[in-house]
Design a protein around this motif. Structure first.
Motif, PDB file in Angstrom:
ATOM      1  N   PHE A  37       0.839  -1.204   0.000  1.00  0.00           N
ATOM      2  CA  PHE A  37       0.000   0.000   0.000  1.00  0.00           C
ATOM      3  C   PHE A  37       0.871   1.250   0.000  1.00  0.00           C
ATOM      4  N   PRO A  38       1.598   1.489  -1.080  1.00  0.00           N
ATOM      5  CA  PRO A  38       2.508   2.642  -1.105  1.00  0.00           C
ATOM      6  C   PRO A  38       1.786   3.987  -1.001  1.00  0.00           C
ATOM      7  N   ALA A  39       0.498   4.061  -1.329  1.00  0.00           N
ATOM      8  CA  ALA A  39      -0.238   5.328  -1.257  1.00  0.00           C
ATOM      9  C   ALA A  39      -0.695   5.674   0.161  1.00  0.00           C
ATOM     10  N   LEU A  40      -0.469   4.775   1.129  1.00  0.00           N
ATOM     11  CA  LEU A  40      -0.792   5.067   2.525  1.00  0.00           C
ATOM     12  C   LEU A  40       0.199   6.103   3.036  1.00  0.00           C
ATOM     13  N   ALA A 122      -9.969  16.367   5.906  1.00  0.00           N
ATOM     14  CA  ALA A 122      -9.074  17.428   5.441  1.00  0.00           C
ATOM     15  C   ALA A 122      -8.336  16.969   4.197  1.00  0.00           C
ATOM     16  N   LEU A 123      -7.933  17.937   3.408  1.00  0.00           N
ATOM     17  CA  LEU A 123      -7.041  17.697   2.283  1.00  0.00           C
ATOM     18  C   LEU A 123      -5.689  18.304   2.634  1.00  0.00           C
ATOM     19  N   ILE A 124      -4.638  17.588   2.340  1.00  0.00           N
ATOM     20  CA  ILE A 124      -3.286  18.063   2.595  1.00  0.00           C
ATOM     21  C   ILE A 124      -2.625  18.265   1.230  1.00  0.00           C
ATOM     22  N   GLU A 125      -2.252  19.515   0.954  1.00  0.00           N
ATOM     23  CA  GLU A 125      -1.547  19.796  -0.296  1.00  0.00           C
ATOM     24  C   GLU A 125      -0.056  19.681  -0.032  1.00  0.00           C
ATOM     25  N   LEU A 126       0.614  18.883  -0.832  1.00  0.00           N
ATOM     26  CA  LEU A 126       2.049  18.705  -0.700  1.00  0.00           C
ATOM     27  C   LEU A 126       2.796  19.810  -1.443  1.00  0.00           C
ATOM     28  N   ALA A 127       3.993  20.123  -0.997  1.00  0.00           N
ATOM     29  CA  ALA A 127       4.781  21.190  -1.612  1.00  0.00           C
ATOM     30  C   ALA A 127       5.182  20.852  -3.044  1.00  0.00           C
ATOM     31  N   SER A 128       5.319  19.573  -3.331  1.00  0.00           N
ATOM     32  CA  SER A 128       5.650  19.171  -4.703  1.00  0.00           C
ATOM     33  C   SER A 128       4.959  17.844  -5.013  1.00  0.00           C
ATOM     34  N   PRO A 129       4.694  17.592  -6.287  1.00  0.00           N
ATOM     35  CA  PRO A 129       3.994  16.358  -6.667  1.00  0.00           C
ATOM     36  C   PRO A 129       4.819  15.105  -6.353  1.00  0.00           C
ATOM     37  N   VAL A 130       4.116  14.051  -5.996  1.00  0.00           N
ATOM     38  CA  VAL A 130       4.735  12.748  -5.776  1.00  0.00           C
ATOM     39  C   VAL A 130       4.756  12.047  -7.134  1.00  0.00           C
ATOM     40  N   THR A 131       5.937  11.686  -7.579  1.00  0.00           N
ATOM     41  CA  THR A 131       6.058  11.060  -8.901  1.00  0.00           C
ATOM     42  C   THR A 131       6.415   9.580  -8.823  1.00  0.00           C
ATOM     43  N   ASP A 132       6.773   9.099  -7.629  1.00  0.00           N
ATOM     44  CA  ASP A 132       7.222   7.715  -7.494  1.00  0.00           C
ATOM     45  C   ASP A 132       6.180   6.783  -6.866  1.00  0.00           C
ATOM     46  N   VAL A 133       4.982   7.300  -6.587  1.00  0.00           N
ATOM     47  CA  VAL A 133       3.901   6.497  -6.002  1.00  0.00           C
ATOM     48  C   VAL A 133       2.612   6.814  -6.743  1.00  0.00           C
ATOM     49  N   LYS A 134       1.899   5.782  -7.138  1.00  0.00           N
ATOM     50  CA  LYS A 134       0.615   5.976  -7.820  1.00  0.00           C
ATOM     51  C   LYS A 134      -0.471   6.298  -6.791  1.00  0.00           C
ATOM     52  N   PRO A 135      -1.192   7.395  -6.995  1.00  0.00           N
ATOM     53  CA  PRO A 135      -2.296   7.718  -6.076  1.00  0.00           C
ATOM     54  C   PRO A 135      -3.388   6.648  -6.104  1.00  0.00           C
ATOM     55  N   MET A 136      -4.119   6.550  -4.999  1.00  0.00           N
ATOM     56  CA  MET A 136      -5.243   5.630  -4.903  1.00  0.00           C
ATOM     57  C   MET A 136      -6.376   6.164  -5.765  1.00  0.00           C
ATOM     58  N   THR A 137      -7.043   5.290  -6.458  1.00  0.00           N
ATOM     59  CA  THR A 137      -8.175   5.683  -7.295  1.00  0.00           C
ATOM     60  C   THR A 137      -9.371   6.020  -6.405  1.00  0.00           C
ATOM     61  N   LEU A 138      -9.994   7.143  -6.661  1.00  0.00           N
ATOM     62  CA  LEU A 138     -11.174   7.540  -5.895  1.00  0.00           C
ATOM     63  C   LEU A 138     -12.402   6.781  -6.383  1.00  0.00           C
ATOM     64  N   TYR A 139     -13.203   6.334  -5.456  1.00  0.00           N
ATOM     65  CA  TYR A 139     -14.477   5.688  -5.779  1.00  0.00           C
ATOM     66  C   TYR A 139     -15.497   6.779  -6.068  1.00  0.00           C
TER      67      TYR A 139
END
Length: 192
Positions: A37-40, A122-139
């Motif tokens: 679960f790398p997106a955790l 809450a939503l947490i905006e990161l300072a830069s995009p994560v390019t090495d982990v695939k985001p979880m697909t939203l239902y």
């Protein structure tokens, strides 16, 4: 259809709610490697979120880094800078006195009523995009009843007979459990 849910429960300000597992199944059967679960997202303190877009994490508001403060989160073992935290409108922290009253009485009805309107997201905006982990697909569906939910977390645990194990360590091993969703509405899904 299998989906991933980020489940964050608050029982008291000093302890997170436990994920309840079956008493007749060895705890080792619930343990899985974090690589599954790398997106955790590990949040500062106690709590988790889920990477849902290259620069966005969704989490319970009570577990998110404090708005306006510097903070880092860990995604797949890499520390990431937080740019900002966006709390859902109307978010309300559980009052300490309510927690004390509930724990003293054992009646959770008032806590559940409070949480029903607390908007604890809450939503947490990161300072830069994560390019090495695939985001979880939203239902994005609306037919939850009867579907199997996959519950994942590193928090405390307990079983349906004894309840939460008071000696169960937080922030240790990753566990996964499955449950069938009984129903849902605009705010919640529920299972037994």
């Amino acid at each position: 259809m299998k989906w991933m849910l980020a489940v964050c429960l608050l029982v008291a300000s000093t302890s997170a709610g436990a994920v309840v597992v079956r008493a007749d199944v060895d705890d080792a059967k619930y343990r899985v490697p974090t690589s599954e679960f790398p997106a955790l997202v590990d949040l500062a303190g106690e709590g988790h979120g889920v990477l849902i877009a290259p620069q966005w994490v969704v989490a319970a508001a009570h577990a998110a880094p404090m708005q306006g403060m510097e903070g880092d989160v860990s995604i797949s073992g890499v520390m990431r800078k937080v740019k900002r935290v966006v709390l859902y409108p109307g978010y309300s922290k559980v009052p300490d006195q309510l927690i004390k009253d509930v724990l003293a009485s054992g009646d959770f009805a008032k806590l559940y009523a409070f949480l029903d309107s607390a908007n604890d997201i809450a939503l947490i905006e990161l300072a830069s995009p994560v390019t090495d982990v695939k985001p979880m697909t939203l239902y994005r569906g609306d037919k939850e009843a009867g579907e199997t939910a996959e519950l994942v977390g590193k928090g405390a645990t307990g079983d349906g007979i004894k309840g939460q194990d008071p000696d169960s360590p937080h922030r240790t091993v990753l566990r996964r459990a499955f449950n069938v969703i009984e129903g849902g509405d605009d705010r919640y899904v529920w299972y037994r």
